[in-house]
Design a protein around this motif. Structure first.
Motif, PDB file in Angstrom:
ATOM      1  N   MET A 184      -0.613   4.854   8.140  1.00 26.20           N
ATOM      2  CA  MET A 184      -1.193   5.670   7.036  1.00 26.20           C
ATOM      3  C   MET A 184      -2.249   6.738   7.183  1.00 26.20           C
ATOM      4  N   SER A 185      -2.883   6.523   8.327  1.00 21.46           N
ATOM      5  CA  SER A 185      -3.943   7.263   8.760  1.00 21.46           C
ATOM      6  C   SER A 185      -3.514   8.669   9.507  1.00 21.46           C
ATOM      7  N   PRO A 242      -3.246   7.251   0.509  1.00 18.64           N
ATOM      8  CA  PRO A 242      -3.468   5.946   0.946  1.00 18.64           C
ATOM      9  C   PRO A 242      -4.645   5.386   1.273  1.00 18.64           C
ATOM     10  N   CYS A 243      -5.427   5.933   1.910  1.00 14.97           N
ATOM     11  CA  CYS A 243      -6.757   5.462   2.505  1.00 14.97           C
ATOM     12  C   CYS A 243      -7.626   5.520   1.240  1.00 14.97           C
ATOM     13  N   LEU A 293       0.795  -1.156   0.125  1.00 14.68           N
ATOM     14  CA  LEU A 293       0.080  -0.122   0.017  1.00 14.68           C
ATOM     15  C   LEU A 293       0.869   1.183   0.151  1.00 14.68           C
ATOM     16  N   CYS A 311      -6.354   2.260  -0.509  1.00 10.71           N
ATOM     17  CA  CYS A 311      -6.643   1.193   0.465  1.00 10.71           C
ATOM     18  C   CYS A 311      -8.402   0.718   0.240  1.00 10.71           C
ATOM     19  N   LYS A 362      -9.877  -2.628  -1.114  1.00  9.58           N
ATOM     20  CA  LYS A 362     -10.903  -3.467  -0.114  1.00  9.58           C
ATOM     21  C   LYS A 362     -12.100  -3.709  -1.036  1.00  9.58           C
ATOM     22  N   CYS A 391      -3.648   2.487  12.380  1.00  5.55           N
ATOM     23  CA  CYS A 391      -2.778   2.342  11.072  1.00  5.55           C
ATOM     24  C   CYS A 391      -1.908   3.372  10.836  1.00  5.55           C
TER      25      CYS A 391
HETATM   26 FE1  SF4 Z   1      -6.369   1.555   4.898  1.00 13.16          FE
HETATM   27 FE2  SF4 Z   1      -4.799   2.608   6.981  1.00 13.16          FE
HETATM   28 FE3  SF4 Z   1      -6.309   4.411   5.599  1.00 13.16          FE
HETATM   29 FE4  SF4 Z   1      -7.617   2.581   7.262  1.00 13.16          FE
HETATM   30  S1  SF4 Z   1      -6.043   4.340   7.726  1.00 13.16           S
HETATM   31  S2  SF4 Z   1      -8.423   3.079   5.107  1.00 13.16           S
HETATM   32  S3  SF4 Z   1      -6.209   0.696   6.906  1.00 13.16           S
HETATM   33  S4  SF4 Z   1      -4.775   3.024   4.653  1.00 13.16           S
END
Ligand code: SF4
Length: 314
Positions: free
Chosen positions: A224-225, A129-130, A118, A133, A137, A222
């Protein structure tokens, strides 16, 4: 502080209901809340096989146990995002939870599906990133459900998640997202039914349940958040809730009561009409967003057969 029901020592106070519970009465309260949600939003039908998206965090692991206690047929699905130590820990905790209880689990890796982790996907495609992601998903959950005979996808979103998401969507008038914020979205256009059975329960209640049940989950957020606005919206709502308990629930459930009036069914919100030429998953255009993402990362995306062969079972 004593339990309002049996007067034993309380383990949790729930200011929005002006109550407090001991461990046993809290368990009954929590199970009743989940049962009520499932019934009110008609989440499951007899004979349903449920694909449960499991991240390794408290909500999804606790939901897994709750759905099994309700004697539902649940298949866990974990997507390893390849986010260094965080993903390793998430996958290990999910695997250990499933093995200990004998629950069936599928683990897939985003790297096997796209050729990149990711963080690399976000960097190479310049996509938040989100966003990358979420797109991955949605695609992989739907595909796994179809491949494993599941009629419904369940996720562990709790009241705090849903209220903060609603706040963000309203602040930016994201009509497209608002109309999809029901806790039970029907199956349509090849997309599986999606449900959120924990939407009446807060982060604190889910953390208490996980603690009382001895569930070993990933505590850290996470990485990436870090920039995610969601965290800020949660903080704002928690500050309001402290001053005025019950506001969060009133805000979110008030919206759900008005949802259908605000967004009546129309041709503008029609489900996908076709399927992707590359992967055959439901799609609005010729090629779905996930395959376009894979093509950006590599000019020669994997075939469906190769992708499917990367699935691991325990
Ligand atoms: Fe994906 Fe992390 Fe963003 Fe949640 S916080 S959507 S796990 S990248």
């Amino acid at each position: 502080m004593n339990c309002r029901v049996c007067k034993k020592k309380a383990v949790i106070a729930i200011p929005r209901h002006n109550t407090a519970f001991c461990a046993d009465c809290f368990d009954k309260y929590l199970m009743d809340q989940v049962r009520k949600t499932i019934k009110e939003f008609r989440m499951f039908e007899p004979g349903d096989r449920i694909l449960l998206a499991v991240s390794g965090g408290k909500d999804s692991l606790a939901l897994w146990e709750i759905l099994k206690r309700l004697e539902l047929d649940v298949l866990g699905y974990h997507l390893d995002l390849g986010i260094s130590e965080y993903s390793k820990e998430s996958t290990e905790k999910t695997r250990a939870f499933a093995e200990k209880r004998g629950y069936p689990l599928i683990i897939e890796e985003i790297e096997s599906e796209t050729g990149a982790t990711l963080p690399v996907i976000a960097e190479s495609t310049k996509r938040p990133p989100c966003s990358a992601c979420g797109l991955s998903k949605r695609h992989l959950f739907n595909r796994a459900a179809r491949q494993h005979g599941c009629q419904v996808l369940a996720t562990g979103h709790n009241l705090d998640d849903e209220a903060s998401r609603l706040l963000g969507n309203i602040l930016h008038w994201q009509d497209g997202y608002l109309e999809k914020q029901s806790p039970s979205l029907p199956a349509e256009g090849g997309l599986i039914r999606k449900v959120k059975p924990l939407n009446r329960l807060t982060e604190k209640e889910m953390a208490t349940y996980a603690y009382l049940k001895g569930i070993d989950y990933v505590i850290r957020e996470c990485p990436m958040s870090a920039d995610a606005k969601q965290i800020f919206y949660k903080k704002v709502l928690n500050d309001i809730e402290k001053e005025s308990p019950g506001t969060k629930q009133f805000f979110y459930f008030g919206f759900l009561e008005r949802l259908e009036k605000m967004f009546p069914p129309s041709s503008e919100n029609a489900p996908p009409a076709g399927s992707c030429k590359v992967c055959q998953e439901p799609c609005y255009t010729d090629i779905c967003s996930f395959c376009r993402l894979r093509m950006k990362l590599s000019p020669f995306p994997e075939t469906q057969e190769t992708a499917e062969s990367s699935i691991n079972f325990i």
